[in-house]
Design an enzyme around this catalytic site. Structure first.
Site, PDB file in Angstrom:
ATOM      1  N   GLY A  86     -42.041  37.510 -68.381  1.00  0.00           N
ATOM      2  CA  GLY A  86     -42.530  38.257 -69.532  1.00  0.00           C
ATOM      3  C   GLY A  86     -43.171  39.555 -69.084  1.00  0.00           C
ATOM      4  N   GLN A  91     -48.356  47.053 -69.696  1.00  0.00           N
ATOM      5  CA  GLN A  91     -48.244  46.864 -68.244  1.00  0.00           C
ATOM      6  C   GLN A  91     -47.432  47.971 -67.574  1.00  0.00           C
ATOM      7  OE1 GLN A  91     -47.005  42.507 -68.698  1.00  0.00           O
ATOM      8  NE2 GLN A  91     -48.128  42.476 -66.755  1.00  0.00           N
ATOM      9  N   CYS A 133     -49.524  36.594 -63.488  1.00  0.00           N
ATOM     10  CA  CYS A 133     -49.288  37.837 -64.214  1.00  0.00           C
ATOM     11  C   CYS A 133     -48.837  38.913 -63.236  1.00  0.00           C
ATOM     12  CB  CYS A 133     -50.575  38.263 -64.911  1.00  0.00           C
ATOM     13  SG  CYS A 133     -50.400  39.790 -65.835  1.00  0.00           S
ATOM     14  N   LEU A 134     -47.836  39.688 -63.633  1.00  0.00           N
ATOM     15  CA  LEU A 134     -47.317  40.730 -62.747  1.00  0.00           C
ATOM     16  C   LEU A 134     -48.360  41.809 -62.466  1.00  0.00           C
ATOM     17  CD1 LEU A 134     -43.717  41.113 -64.227  1.00  0.00           C
ATOM     18  CD2 LEU A 134     -44.415  39.871 -62.168  1.00  0.00           C
ATOM     19  N   HIS A 175     -49.508  34.790 -73.817  1.00  0.00           N
ATOM     20  CA  HIS A 175     -49.946  35.601 -72.673  1.00  0.00           C
ATOM     21  C   HIS A 175     -49.568  37.073 -72.896  1.00  0.00           C
ATOM     22  CE1 HIS A 175     -50.279  36.192 -68.113  1.00  0.00           C
ATOM     23  NE2 HIS A 175     -49.684  37.300 -68.534  1.00  0.00           N
ATOM     24  N   GLU A 176     -48.333  37.319 -73.348  1.00  0.00           N
ATOM     25  CA  GLU A 176     -47.879  38.711 -73.522  1.00  0.00           C
ATOM     26  C   GLU A 176     -48.573  39.374 -74.704  1.00  0.00           C
ATOM     27  OE1 GLU A 176     -46.445  39.874 -71.098  1.00  0.00           O
ATOM     28  OE2 GLU A 176     -45.879  37.977 -70.178  1.00  0.00           O
ATOM     29  N   HIS A 179     -51.834  40.763 -73.755  1.00  0.00           N
ATOM     30  CA  HIS A 179     -51.748  42.081 -73.108  1.00  0.00           C
ATOM     31  C   HIS A 179     -51.820  43.203 -74.144  1.00  0.00           C
ATOM     32  CE1 HIS A 179     -51.082  41.416 -68.859  1.00  0.00           C
ATOM     33  NE2 HIS A 179     -50.109  40.557 -69.072  1.00  0.00           N
TER      34      HIS A 179
END
Ligand code: NI
Length: 215
Positions: A86, A91, A133-134, A175-176, A179
């Site tokens: 995701g 991000q 998380c990236l 989660h996304e 963000h």
């Protein structure tokens, strides 16, 4: 992001359902299918403590159509290359409420592009799952969230969609969407645990930067 036309992506003005994606994958194979829906261009992923990760993203409006159609294939390319399941627009430094995700398997991709996603209902029952998380590379922790959610979003052509999700997909969506509100998964942990993890990451990133300088 300029509204660069993206020829291949035009096919997905309306995002196909899972069954349609599966049919396309069966016809042309995973790699060719993914090449069709994503750009060749990957974008740099912002890492903590970049302040842009803490901003609240703004709703995609009618005039943002070109920007979103240009951004989505690049976000998919960035997500798959990372690799991740995701990615949210903040991000990669965009302020739009846009996320991409794929919680399918390696041989059964399920790419999704969600414009203005919002959680309209959440179960009282909570579930725990390990998240990463990236934007916080190498950090993982168990996070507690509603087990099941009902999500509403718009397709790239503005069509309204709704679905219920649980398991990995439900967690990934939550989660996304976090963000888009400037929230990171570590914010769901105790302050003690969060600060410990963030300090560890800051130290690692500093070391990495120093190694890169030394080369
Ligand atoms: Ni994340």
């Amino acid at each position: 992001m300029p509204g660069t036309p993206f020829r291949r992506y035009r096919a997905h003005k309306t995002w196909p359902g899972r069954a349609a994606v599966a049919r396309s994958v069966a016809r042309v194979g995973v790699r060719r299918y993914l090449r069709r829906i994503m750009s060749d261009e990957k974008l740099p992923i912002l890492l903590v403590p970049d302040p842009r990760l803490r901003l609240k993203a703004r709703p995609v409006a009618e005039g943002d159509g070109d920007a979103v159609r240009a951004l989505a294939p690049r976000m998919l390319a960035t997500m798959y290359a990372a690799p991740g399941i995701g990615l949210a627009a903040p991000q990669i430094g965009s302020d739009l409420r846009l996320i991409v995700l794929d919680c399918g398997g390696k041989d059964t991709p399920e790419p999704m592009v969600l414009v203005n996603p919002e959680i309209i209902a959440a179960s009282k029952e909570l579930g725990v799952r390990e998240e990463g998380c990236l934007s916080l590379p190498g950090l993982y922790a168990d996070v507690q969230r509603p087990q099941r959610i009902k999500l509403r979003w718009r397709e790239l052509d503005g069509t309204r969609k709704e679905m219920e999700a649980d398991g990995l997909l439900g967690v990934c969506m939550q989660h996304e969407i976090d963000h888009l509100n400037g929230v990171l998964f570590v914010d769901h942990l105790s302050a003690l645990k969060r600060n410990m993890m963030l300090r560890k990451l800051a130290k690692e990133l500093k070391l990495k930067a120093r190694d890169a300088d030394g080369e």
